[in-house]
Enzyme design. Structure first.
Site, PDB file in Angstrom:
ATOM      1  N   CYS A 114      -1.681  22.138  12.558  1.00  0.00           N
ATOM      2  CA  CYS A 114      -2.217  20.511  12.464  1.00  0.00           C
ATOM      3  C   CYS A 114      -2.679  19.851  11.641  1.00  0.00           C
ATOM      4  O   CYS A 114      -2.426  18.319  11.842  1.00  0.00           O
ATOM      5  CB  CYS A 114      -3.347  20.426  13.555  1.00  0.00           C
ATOM      6  SG  CYS A 114      -2.903  21.868  15.491  1.00  0.00           S
ATOM      7  N   HIS A 250      -7.195  13.651  14.414  1.00  0.00           N
ATOM      8  CA  HIS A 250      -6.382  14.785  14.913  1.00  0.00           C
ATOM      9  C   HIS A 250      -6.869  14.709  15.551  1.00  0.00           C
ATOM     10  O   HIS A 250      -8.222  14.699  15.924  1.00  0.00           O
ATOM     11  CB  HIS A 250      -5.883  16.510  14.004  1.00  0.00           C
ATOM     12  CG  HIS A 250      -5.608  17.105  15.065  1.00  0.00           C
ATOM     13  ND1 HIS A 250      -4.621  16.817  15.805  1.00  0.00           N
ATOM     14  CD2 HIS A 250      -6.171  18.567  15.726  1.00  0.00           C
ATOM     15  CE1 HIS A 250      -3.897  17.832  15.981  1.00  0.00           C
ATOM     16  NE2 HIS A 250      -4.724  19.345  16.315  1.00  0.00           N
ATOM     17  N   ASN A 280      -3.396  18.150  22.315  1.00  0.00           N
ATOM     18  CA  ASN A 280      -3.464  18.101  21.241  1.00  0.00           C
ATOM     19  C   ASN A 280      -2.437  18.318  20.820  1.00  0.00           C
ATOM     20  O   ASN A 280      -1.232  19.445  21.133  1.00  0.00           O
ATOM     21  CB  ASN A 280      -4.011  19.946  20.735  1.00  0.00           C
ATOM     22  CG  ASN A 280      -4.045  20.050  19.630  1.00  0.00           C
ATOM     23  OD1 ASN A 280      -3.296  19.529  18.782  1.00  0.00           O
ATOM     24  ND2 ASN A 280      -4.800  20.780  19.381  1.00  0.00           N
TER      25      ASN A 280
HETATM   26  O1  UT7 Z   1      -5.901  20.924  16.262  1.00  0.00           O
HETATM   27  C1  UT7 Z   1      -6.032  22.514  15.937  1.00  0.00           C
HETATM   28  C2  UT7 Z   1      -7.699  22.532  15.505  1.00  0.00           C
HETATM   29  N1  UT7 Z   1      -7.710  23.541  16.909  1.00  0.00           N
HETATM   30  C3  UT7 Z   1      -9.472  22.826  17.560  1.00  0.00           C
HETATM   31  O2  UT7 Z   1      -9.791  22.410  17.411  1.00  0.00           O
HETATM   32  C4  UT7 Z   1      -9.765  23.510  19.118  1.00  0.00           C
HETATM   33  C5  UT7 Z   1     -10.994  23.762  18.817  1.00  0.00           C
HETATM   34  N2  UT7 Z   1     -11.657  24.645  20.093  1.00  0.00           N
HETATM   35  C6  UT7 Z   1     -11.943  23.693  21.142  1.00  0.00           C
HETATM   36  O3  UT7 Z   1     -11.843  22.546  21.439  1.00  0.00           O
HETATM   37  C7  UT7 Z   1     -12.866  24.306  21.578  1.00  0.00           C
HETATM   38  O4  UT7 Z   1     -14.277  25.255  20.923  1.00  0.00           O
HETATM   39  C8  UT7 Z   1     -12.477  24.779  22.911  1.00  0.00           C
HETATM   40  C9  UT7 Z   1     -11.694  23.385  24.232  1.00  0.00           C
HETATM   41  C10 UT7 Z   1     -10.653  25.591  22.967  1.00  0.00           C
HETATM   42  C11 UT7 Z   1     -13.295  25.639  23.968  1.00  0.00           C
HETATM   43  O5  UT7 Z   1     -14.534  25.215  24.256  1.00  0.00           O
HETATM   44  P1  UT7 Z   1     -16.001  25.839  23.729  1.00  0.00           P
HETATM   45  O6  UT7 Z   1     -16.759  24.650  24.648  1.00  0.00           O
HETATM   46  O7  UT7 Z   1     -15.436  26.631  22.804  1.00  0.00           O
HETATM   47  O8  UT7 Z   1     -15.470  27.199  25.092  1.00  0.00           O
HETATM   48  P2  UT7 Z   1     -16.017  28.744  25.033  1.00  0.00           P
HETATM   49  O9  UT7 Z   1     -14.550  29.089  24.112  1.00  0.00           O
HETATM   50  O10 UT7 Z   1     -16.870  28.824  24.450  1.00  0.00           O
HETATM   51  O11 UT7 Z   1     -15.603  28.998  27.047  1.00  0.00           O
HETATM   52  C12 UT7 Z   1     -17.178  29.044  27.451  1.00  0.00           C
HETATM   53  C13 UT7 Z   1     -16.488  30.009  28.774  1.00  0.00           C
HETATM   54  C14 UT7 Z   1     -15.561  31.057  28.502  1.00  0.00           C
HETATM   55  O12 UT7 Z   1     -16.593  31.559  29.776  1.00  0.00           O
HETATM   56  P3  UT7 Z   1     -17.777  32.561  29.422  1.00  0.00           P
HETATM   57  O13 UT7 Z   1     -17.107  34.034  27.956  1.00  0.00           O
HETATM   58  O14 UT7 Z   1     -18.843  31.946  29.063  1.00  0.00           O
HETATM   59  O15 UT7 Z   1     -17.957  33.419  30.738  1.00  0.00           O
HETATM   60  C15 UT7 Z   1     -14.420  31.012  29.022  1.00  0.00           C
HETATM   61  O16 UT7 Z   1     -13.672  31.378  29.159  1.00  0.00           O
HETATM   62  O17 UT7 Z   1     -15.502  28.812  29.120  1.00  0.00           O
HETATM   63  C16 UT7 Z   1     -14.009  29.936  30.072  1.00  0.00           C
HETATM   64  N3  UT7 Z   1     -12.325  28.787  29.435  1.00  0.00           N
HETATM   65  C17 UT7 Z   1     -12.362  28.134  30.752  1.00  0.00           C
HETATM   66  N4  UT7 Z   1     -12.806  28.007  31.667  1.00  0.00           N
HETATM   67  C18 UT7 Z   1     -11.872  27.628  32.323  1.00  0.00           C
HETATM   68  C19 UT7 Z   1     -12.585  29.090  28.304  1.00  0.00           C
HETATM   69  N5  UT7 Z   1     -11.235  27.941  28.769  1.00  0.00           N
HETATM   70  C20 UT7 Z   1     -11.343  28.096  30.105  1.00  0.00           C
HETATM   71  C21 UT7 Z   1     -10.257  27.039  30.843  1.00  0.00           C
HETATM   72  N6  UT7 Z   1     -11.131  27.109  32.197  1.00  0.00           N
HETATM   73  N7  UT7 Z   1      -9.135  26.361  30.518  1.00  0.00           N
END
Ligand code: UT7
Length: 323
Positions: A114, A250, A280
């Site tokens: 990225c 980005h 992304n």
């Molecule tokens: O370009 C390269 C760089 N990449 C990035 O910069 C991405 C960086 N990370 C992010 O943007 C975020 O961490 C995400 C968007 C990927 C995730 O957001 P988050 O607020 O960190 O959520 P999380 O991973 O802590 O997940 C929270 C909850 C989890 O459930 P539990 O464990 O709390 O029950 C996940 O399983 O949300 C759940 N979850 C979803 N729920 C519905 C994860 N993906 C989904 C989904 N739909 N698609």
């Protein structure tokens, strides 16, 4: 007299198929609401069957050349930032070179995921200031849809396909930071973090593989490192955040974009945001945002722009340029 790499043209291409968040609700346990609130993404474009990264990159390059009023004959070097080249080799860059009808000069890919476009811009700048090339076409092109595990809701809803391109030209500058063109670059990587964002395939496995990400961990690094690298590049240019007209980040997650702007003490009305429409697109996201920013009338000649990106590796960096 100082040689500066000045932007002469910009363009982009997005595949026709637009996929709204709601489309994922039928196949995985997710919702439009979750995707919007956690990432800021509303829709993304996916390449058609058989449409490749070099197809998208060629269209973006043609748009940038047209914007600059130039042809492939005017270009000395072509760099493609991508992690999704059509084949293991040849490079996407040489494939695009051939498609553009560019029969001289040289072309190569840069792979910093990225952060790839920032690394490619820094390379293009080095070629220009060292006198090795007068005009360099820098393309970010990706088809990350090819790397998705469609059953993995934590990654499949986040990425999209697209391409953007800039045409840079050597011009004489005064050497001061009021010059147009690239004023400073800051590149970093730390290979100890490979497991938090990677593809579990490649030559060593015999399969393309799928993107795997520990989102929370990447998020933590992003918020910390992006403002840091932007400040480092500004400092090298003898400038501060107050001088910045536009942050062109980005586009991975609106919360990362907002967090970085906040750390830089800049309001969101000085940030070009396209994540809602593109998702992304990895190395394509910055040139796409630059091109859209120009089309929207946000970015104007003379504006000081800071780009910043982070991705797999980890690799991250920033480029400060005056449009
Ligand atoms: O370009 C390269 C760089 N990449 C990035 O910069 C991405 C960086 N990370 C992010 O943007 C975020 O961490 C995400 C968007 C990927 C995730 O957001 P988050 O607020 O960190 O959520 P999380 O991973 O802590 O997940 C929270 C909850 C989890 O459930 P539990 O464990 O709390 O029950 C996940 O399983 O949300 C759940 N979850 C979803 N729920 C519905 C994860 N993906 C989904 C989904 N739909 N698609």
């Amino acid at each position: 007299m100082t040689i500066r790499a000045v932007v002469k043209g910009v363009g982009h291409y997005l595949p026709e198929r637009v996929v709204p968040n709601s489309e994922f609700e039928a196949t995985i346990d997710t919702s439009d609401e979750w995707i919007r609130t956690r990432s800021g993404i509303e829709r993304r474009h996916f390449a058609a069957e058989g449409q490749t990264t070099s197809d998208l990159g060629t269209r973006a390059a043609q748009a940038a050349l047209a914007h600059a009023g130039m042809t492939a004959d005017d270009v000395d070097a072509l760099i493609v930032a991508t992690s999704t080249a059509d084949f293991t080799f040849p490079s996407a860059a040489t494939m695009i070179q051939a498609r553009l009808g560019m029969t001289r000069g040289f072309a190569f890919d840069v792979q910093a995921v990225c952060a790839g476009f920032v690394f490619a811009l820094a390379n293009a700048n080095a070629l220009i200031v060292s006198g090795q090339a007068k005009r360099v076409l820098v393309i970010g092109a990706e088809t990350f849809s090819r790397l998705m595990d469609w059953q993995d809701r934590t990654t499949s809803v986040l990425f999209g396909d697209g391409a953007g391109a800039l045409l840079l030209e050597a011009q004489d500058g005064s050497g001061s930071n009021s010059d147009r063109g690239i004023l400073a670059t800051d590149l970093n990587s730390d290979g100890r973090h490979k497991d938090i964002l990677h593809v579990d395939g490649g030559v060593s496995t015999g399969q393309t593989g799928h993107l795997r990400m520990q989102g929370k961990e990447v998020f933590r690094h992003a918020v910390e490192k992006l403002a840091e690298t932007a400040h480092a590049a500004l400092e090298k240019a003898g400038l501060t955040a107050e001088d910045v007209a536009w942050i062109v980040p980005h586009q991975a997650n609106i919360r990362i974009i907002e967090g970085t702007a906040k750390r830089m003490q800049l309001p969101m009305d000085r940030v070009v945001v396209t994540v809602q429409d593109h998702g992304n697109t990895s190395a394509a996201s910055i040139p796409l945002a630059l091109s859209v920013g120009v089309q929207r009338g946000q970015i104007k000649p003379g504006d000081l722009i800071v780009t910043e990106a982070i991705g797999g590796g980890l690799a991250w960096g920033s480029v400060v340029l005056r449009w």
